[in-house]
Design a protein around this motif. Structure first.
Motif, PDB file in Angstrom:
ATOM      1  N   GLY A   1     -29.670 -38.823   1.403  1.00  0.00           N
ATOM      2  CA  GLY A   1     -28.946 -39.216   0.197  1.00  0.00           C
ATOM      3  C   GLY A   1     -28.294 -38.047  -0.512  1.00  0.00           C
ATOM      4  O   GLY A   1     -28.808 -36.919  -0.489  1.00  0.00           O
TER       5      GLY A   1
ATOM      6  N   LYS B   1     -26.661 -38.678  -6.443  1.00  0.00           N
ATOM      7  CA  LYS B   1     -27.403 -39.911  -6.676  1.00  0.00           C
ATOM      8  C   LYS B   1     -28.322 -39.791  -7.902  1.00  0.00           C
ATOM      9  O   LYS B   1     -28.726 -40.798  -8.477  1.00  0.00           O
ATOM     10  CB  LYS B   1     -28.267 -40.241  -5.456  1.00  0.00           C
ATOM     11  CG  LYS B   1     -27.532 -40.917  -4.324  1.00  0.00           C
ATOM     12  CD  LYS B   1     -27.287 -42.363  -4.664  1.00  0.00           C
ATOM     13  CE  LYS B   1     -26.816 -43.170  -3.485  1.00  0.00           C
ATOM     14  NZ  LYS B   1     -26.744 -44.607  -3.798  1.00  0.00           N
TER      15      LYS B   1
ATOM     16  N   SER C   1     -25.703 -43.021   0.584  1.00  0.00           N
ATOM     17  CA  SER C   1     -26.971 -42.880   1.300  1.00  0.00           C
ATOM     18  C   SER C   1     -26.916 -43.627   2.630  1.00  0.00           C
ATOM     19  O   SER C   1     -26.002 -44.421   2.883  1.00  0.00           O
ATOM     20  CB  SER C   1     -28.143 -43.410   0.472  1.00  0.00           C
ATOM     21  OG  SER C   1     -28.273 -44.818   0.588  1.00  0.00           O
TER      22      SER C   1
ATOM     23  N   LYS D   1     -28.490 -44.715 -10.587  1.00  0.00           N
ATOM     24  CA  LYS D   1     -28.573 -45.704  -9.510  1.00  0.00           C
ATOM     25  C   LYS D   1     -28.440 -47.119 -10.072  1.00  0.00           C
ATOM     26  O   LYS D   1     -27.860 -47.994  -9.438  1.00  0.00           O
ATOM     27  CB  LYS D   1     -29.868 -45.525  -8.728  1.00  0.00           C
ATOM     28  CG  LYS D   1     -29.913 -44.195  -7.969  1.00  0.00           C
ATOM     29  CD  LYS D   1     -31.182 -44.013  -7.157  1.00  0.00           C
ATOM     30  CE  LYS D   1     -31.162 -42.673  -6.427  1.00  0.00           C
ATOM     31  NZ  LYS D   1     -32.367 -42.444  -5.618  1.00  0.00           N
TER      32      LYS D   1
ATOM     33  N   ASN E   1     -31.525 -46.667  -4.065  1.00  0.00           N
ATOM     34  CA  ASN E   1     -30.444 -46.544  -3.089  1.00  0.00           C
ATOM     35  C   ASN E   1     -30.123 -47.847  -2.374  1.00  0.00           C
ATOM     36  O   ASN E   1     -28.956 -48.184  -2.163  1.00  0.00           O
ATOM     37  CB  ASN E   1     -30.786 -45.462  -2.058  1.00  0.00           C
ATOM     38  CG  ASN E   1     -30.667 -44.069  -2.634  1.00  0.00           C
ATOM     39  OD1 ASN E   1     -29.974 -43.856  -3.625  1.00  0.00           O
ATOM     40  ND2 ASN E   1     -31.337 -43.103  -2.025  1.00  0.00           N
TER      41      ASN E   1
END
Length: 330
Positions: free
Chosen positions: A308, A312, A36, A99, A71
């Motif tokens: 991003g 993710k 990201s 994440k 992120n």
């Protein structure tokens, strides 16, 4: 860690339908080291922290604390690992598992709060105020790194860009980009500045409401009601700066529903080969709405920042599509 210098690719399909006669490009921020745009800010912020905490020695005197929806935590954890600094990341209770795994992989300590991002932010801030921990997050150093997105776009086009579309979470990216562009003009590096299109999740559209009402007051939304977890910031730290940037640039702001964001993400994946996380499709969704509203001229050159990578949140993709499908039912 070689952050920045991300691909800028021209649309092959959506350009023809969204802005016929113009040019549409994607700035692929998912190609940064942790997937990201946050890495641009982390390289500056953690480098400054290293100088302050470690004095270029083998051991650091303190640890870093940071609040994140996902992120930023993954990015801060990676850069702290490289710097040899311990870090604790405070996250909302519903932060996507993948994440969290990124943060864990880099050795970060993770603390889930019983609430949203605002509670996580206040908890991290408390650690700084009461216990002297080094506070990282959407603060000035981070904006100095993130403004490089706009500088790269201007450099790629020899300063000839009409619009840059950017998502709004805390507002730091949008504010940083506009700050960098104004600095270019002040230094005589460009005469023309692009207009900024800001897109925010409908379920926490704090900045957009203020923009539409013509007020400077940003009213918090607690809790945010959106599946776009990366931008679920009910009390945006740089909200007023982002609002000011939209107005100064002569740009436009728009709220995007989860359903519209998912449809645009699907279009980008299937027609452009660009896989974005849900919030990463916000910019393009904003571009489409701006074109539909007649805000963007037919012959304009437009860049949508894809903040991003879709990887993710792969495990939540099917769940999101199911929820959004249910939202679309009469």
């Amino acid at each position: 860690m070689s952050e920045g210098g991300t691909p800028l690719i021209r649309s092959r399909a959506l350009e023809k339908t969204v802005c016929p006669g113009g040019e549409l490009y994607f700035k692929i921020e998912g190609m940064n080291p942790t997937g990201s745009f946050k890495d641009r800010g982390s390289t500056v912020e953690i480098s400054e922290a290293y100088d302050y905490l470690c004095d270029h020695g083998e051991e650091c005197r303190n640890e870093i604390v940071c609040a994140s929806t996902g992120n930023m935590g993954a990015s801060v954890a990676a850069y702290c690992a490289r710097a040899g600094i311990a870090c604790t990341i405070y996250v909302p209770h519903d932060t996507p598992r993948v994440k969290l795994l990124q943060m864990m992989a880099h050795g970060a300590r993770i603390v889930k709060v019983r609430g949203d991002y605002t509670l996580a932010m206040n908890t991290a801030k408390h650690e700084y105020e009461k216990h002297g921990k080094y506070l990282a997050g959407d603060y000035p150093y981070r904006g100095e790194g993130e403004k490089s997105v706009g500088l790269e776009i201007m450099d790629d086009f020899d300063n000839d860009v009409d619009y840059i579309a950017c998502p709004i979470g805390n507002g730091t990216l949008l504010h940083g980009i506009w700050k960098g562009l104004k600095e270019m003009k002040t230094l005589g590096l460009t005469k023309k500045l692009p207009k900024i299109i800001g897109a925010q999740a409908e379920g926490c559209n704090t900045v957009i409401k203020a923009f539409e009402k013509g007020t400077d007051e940003i009213i918090s939304v607690e809790p945010p009601r959106t599946l776009m977890d990366a931008v679920a910031c009910g009390t945006p730290l740089d909200g007023r700066w982002a609002l000011k940037a939209l107005r100064e640039s002569g740009g436009w702001g728009v709220a995007v529903s989860d359903a519209d964001g998912a449809r645009v993400r699907d279009m980008m994946s299937k027609k452009e080969g660009v896989f974005a996380e849900l919030s990463g499709a916000l910019s393009m969704a904003g571009v489409i709405k701006a074109c539909e509203a007649g805000v963007i001229e037919k012959d304009a050159r437009v860049v949508a920042i894809v903040t991003g990578h879709g990887l993710k949140e792969p495990e939540t993709y099917a769940e999101e599509m199911k929820k959004i499908g249910e939202m679309g039912k009469p």
